[in-house]
Design an enzyme around this catalytic site. Structure first.
Site, PDB file in Angstrom:
ATOM      1  N   HIS A 129       0.863  -1.187   0.000  1.00 39.45           N
ATOM      2  CA  HIS A 129       0.000   0.000   0.000  1.00 39.45           C
ATOM      3  C   HIS A 129       0.895   1.231   0.000  1.00 39.45           C
ATOM      4  O   HIS A 129       2.031   1.200   0.501  1.00 39.45           O
ATOM      5  CB  HIS A 129      -0.892   0.022   1.239  1.00 39.45           C
ATOM      6  CG  HIS A 129      -1.985  -0.989   1.206  1.00 39.45           C
ATOM      7  ND1 HIS A 129      -3.093  -0.894   2.020  1.00 39.45           N
ATOM      8  CD2 HIS A 129      -2.157  -2.116   0.474  1.00 39.45           C
ATOM      9  CE1 HIS A 129      -3.907  -1.912   1.779  1.00 39.45           C
ATOM     10  NE2 HIS A 129      -3.348  -2.670   0.852  1.00 39.45           N
TER      11      HIS A 129
ATOM     12  N   GLU B 165       0.899   3.886   1.777  1.00 41.81           N
ATOM     13  CA  GLU B 165       1.338   4.312   3.101  1.00 41.81           C
ATOM     14  C   GLU B 165       2.501   3.461   3.612  1.00 41.81           C
ATOM     15  O   GLU B 165       3.491   3.988   4.129  1.00 41.81           O
ATOM     16  CB  GLU B 165       0.175   4.228   4.114  1.00 41.81           C
ATOM     17  CG  GLU B 165      -1.018   5.069   3.752  1.00 41.81           C
ATOM     18  CD  GLU B 165      -2.085   4.328   2.940  1.00 41.81           C
ATOM     19  OE1 GLU B 165      -3.268   4.677   3.088  1.00 41.81           O
ATOM     20  OE2 GLU B 165      -1.734   3.407   2.165  1.00 41.81           O
TER      21      GLU B 165
ATOM     22  N   CYS C 226      -6.209   2.087   5.771  1.00 37.06           N
ATOM     23  CA  CYS C 226      -6.861   0.854   6.213  1.00 37.06           C
ATOM     24  C   CYS C 226      -6.283   0.413   7.565  1.00 37.06           C
ATOM     25  O   CYS C 226      -5.367   1.037   8.103  1.00 37.06           O
ATOM     26  CB  CYS C 226      -6.654  -0.242   5.171  1.00 37.06           C
ATOM     27  SG  CYS C 226      -4.944  -0.841   5.066  1.00 37.06           S
TER      28      CYS C 226
ATOM     29  N   CYS D  21      -2.437  -0.324   7.454  1.00 37.72           N
ATOM     30  CA  CYS D  21      -1.649   0.906   7.403  1.00 37.72           C
ATOM     31  C   CYS D  21      -1.716   1.661   8.724  1.00 37.72           C
ATOM     32  O   CYS D  21      -0.718   2.237   9.167  1.00 37.72           O
ATOM     33  CB  CYS D  21      -2.094   1.767   6.238  1.00 37.72           C
ATOM     34  SG  CYS D  21      -1.730   0.989   4.637  1.00 37.72           S
TER      35      CYS D  21
END
Length: 150
Positions: free
Chosen positions: A53, A55, A83, A86
């Site tokens: 992801h 992040e 999410c 993260c």
């Protein structure tokens, strides 16, 4: 334009890069000592890594760059509300502040579905500011999924 909007525009550039690579268009960056430490965009399809992801990648790059996994005092900017995965990484990295653009009503872990950082059992406190360039951040995501449905 305020500082959060300026940095969110950099995150939007990363989201556009993800879009051009046919990845879910989410971008992120870590700002440390008032300058961009690292930028990244979603890459799980390209890398075959479900943890890739935006992040997570921005946090990894920042930790490597400064030589410390603790990013105390840093701000993470993300075009979409992070999410659960993260959010956990943000806590472990000791990031001080998260600024996001669009809310994620299906998986947002900061305000929309869960409020991870509000849990007093956490060993670290994170300040959250959502809705920065919300329209632009949401539009690229909506366009991506509309094109997938055609």
């Amino acid at each position: 334009m305020n500082k959060d909007e300026i940095f969110m525009r950099f995150a939007l550039e990363e989201a556009k890069a993800a879009y051009n690579e046919d990845e879910v268009p989410i971008g992120a960056l870590v700002v440390y000592n008032d300058s961009v430490c690292a930028r990244a965009h979603n890459s799980p399809v390209k890398t075959g890594d479900p943890t890739a992801h935006a992040e997570i990648l921005a946090i990894r790059k920042s930790a490597f760059k400064i030589g410390n996994y603790r990013l105390t005092g840093a701000t993470l900017y993300a075009t979409v509300e992070p999410c659960i995965m993260c959010a956990g990484a943000i806590v472990h990295a000791r990031i001080a502040r998260v600024v996001y653009g669009a809310a994620d009503p299906k998986g947002g872990a900061l305000r929309s579905v869960y409020t991870i950082f509000d849990d007093k059992k956490m060993n670290h406190s994170v300040t959250v500011h959502g809705g920065v360039l919300e329209k632009e951040c949401g539009e690229i995501l909506s366009r991506f999924f509309q094109e997938k449905r055609v």
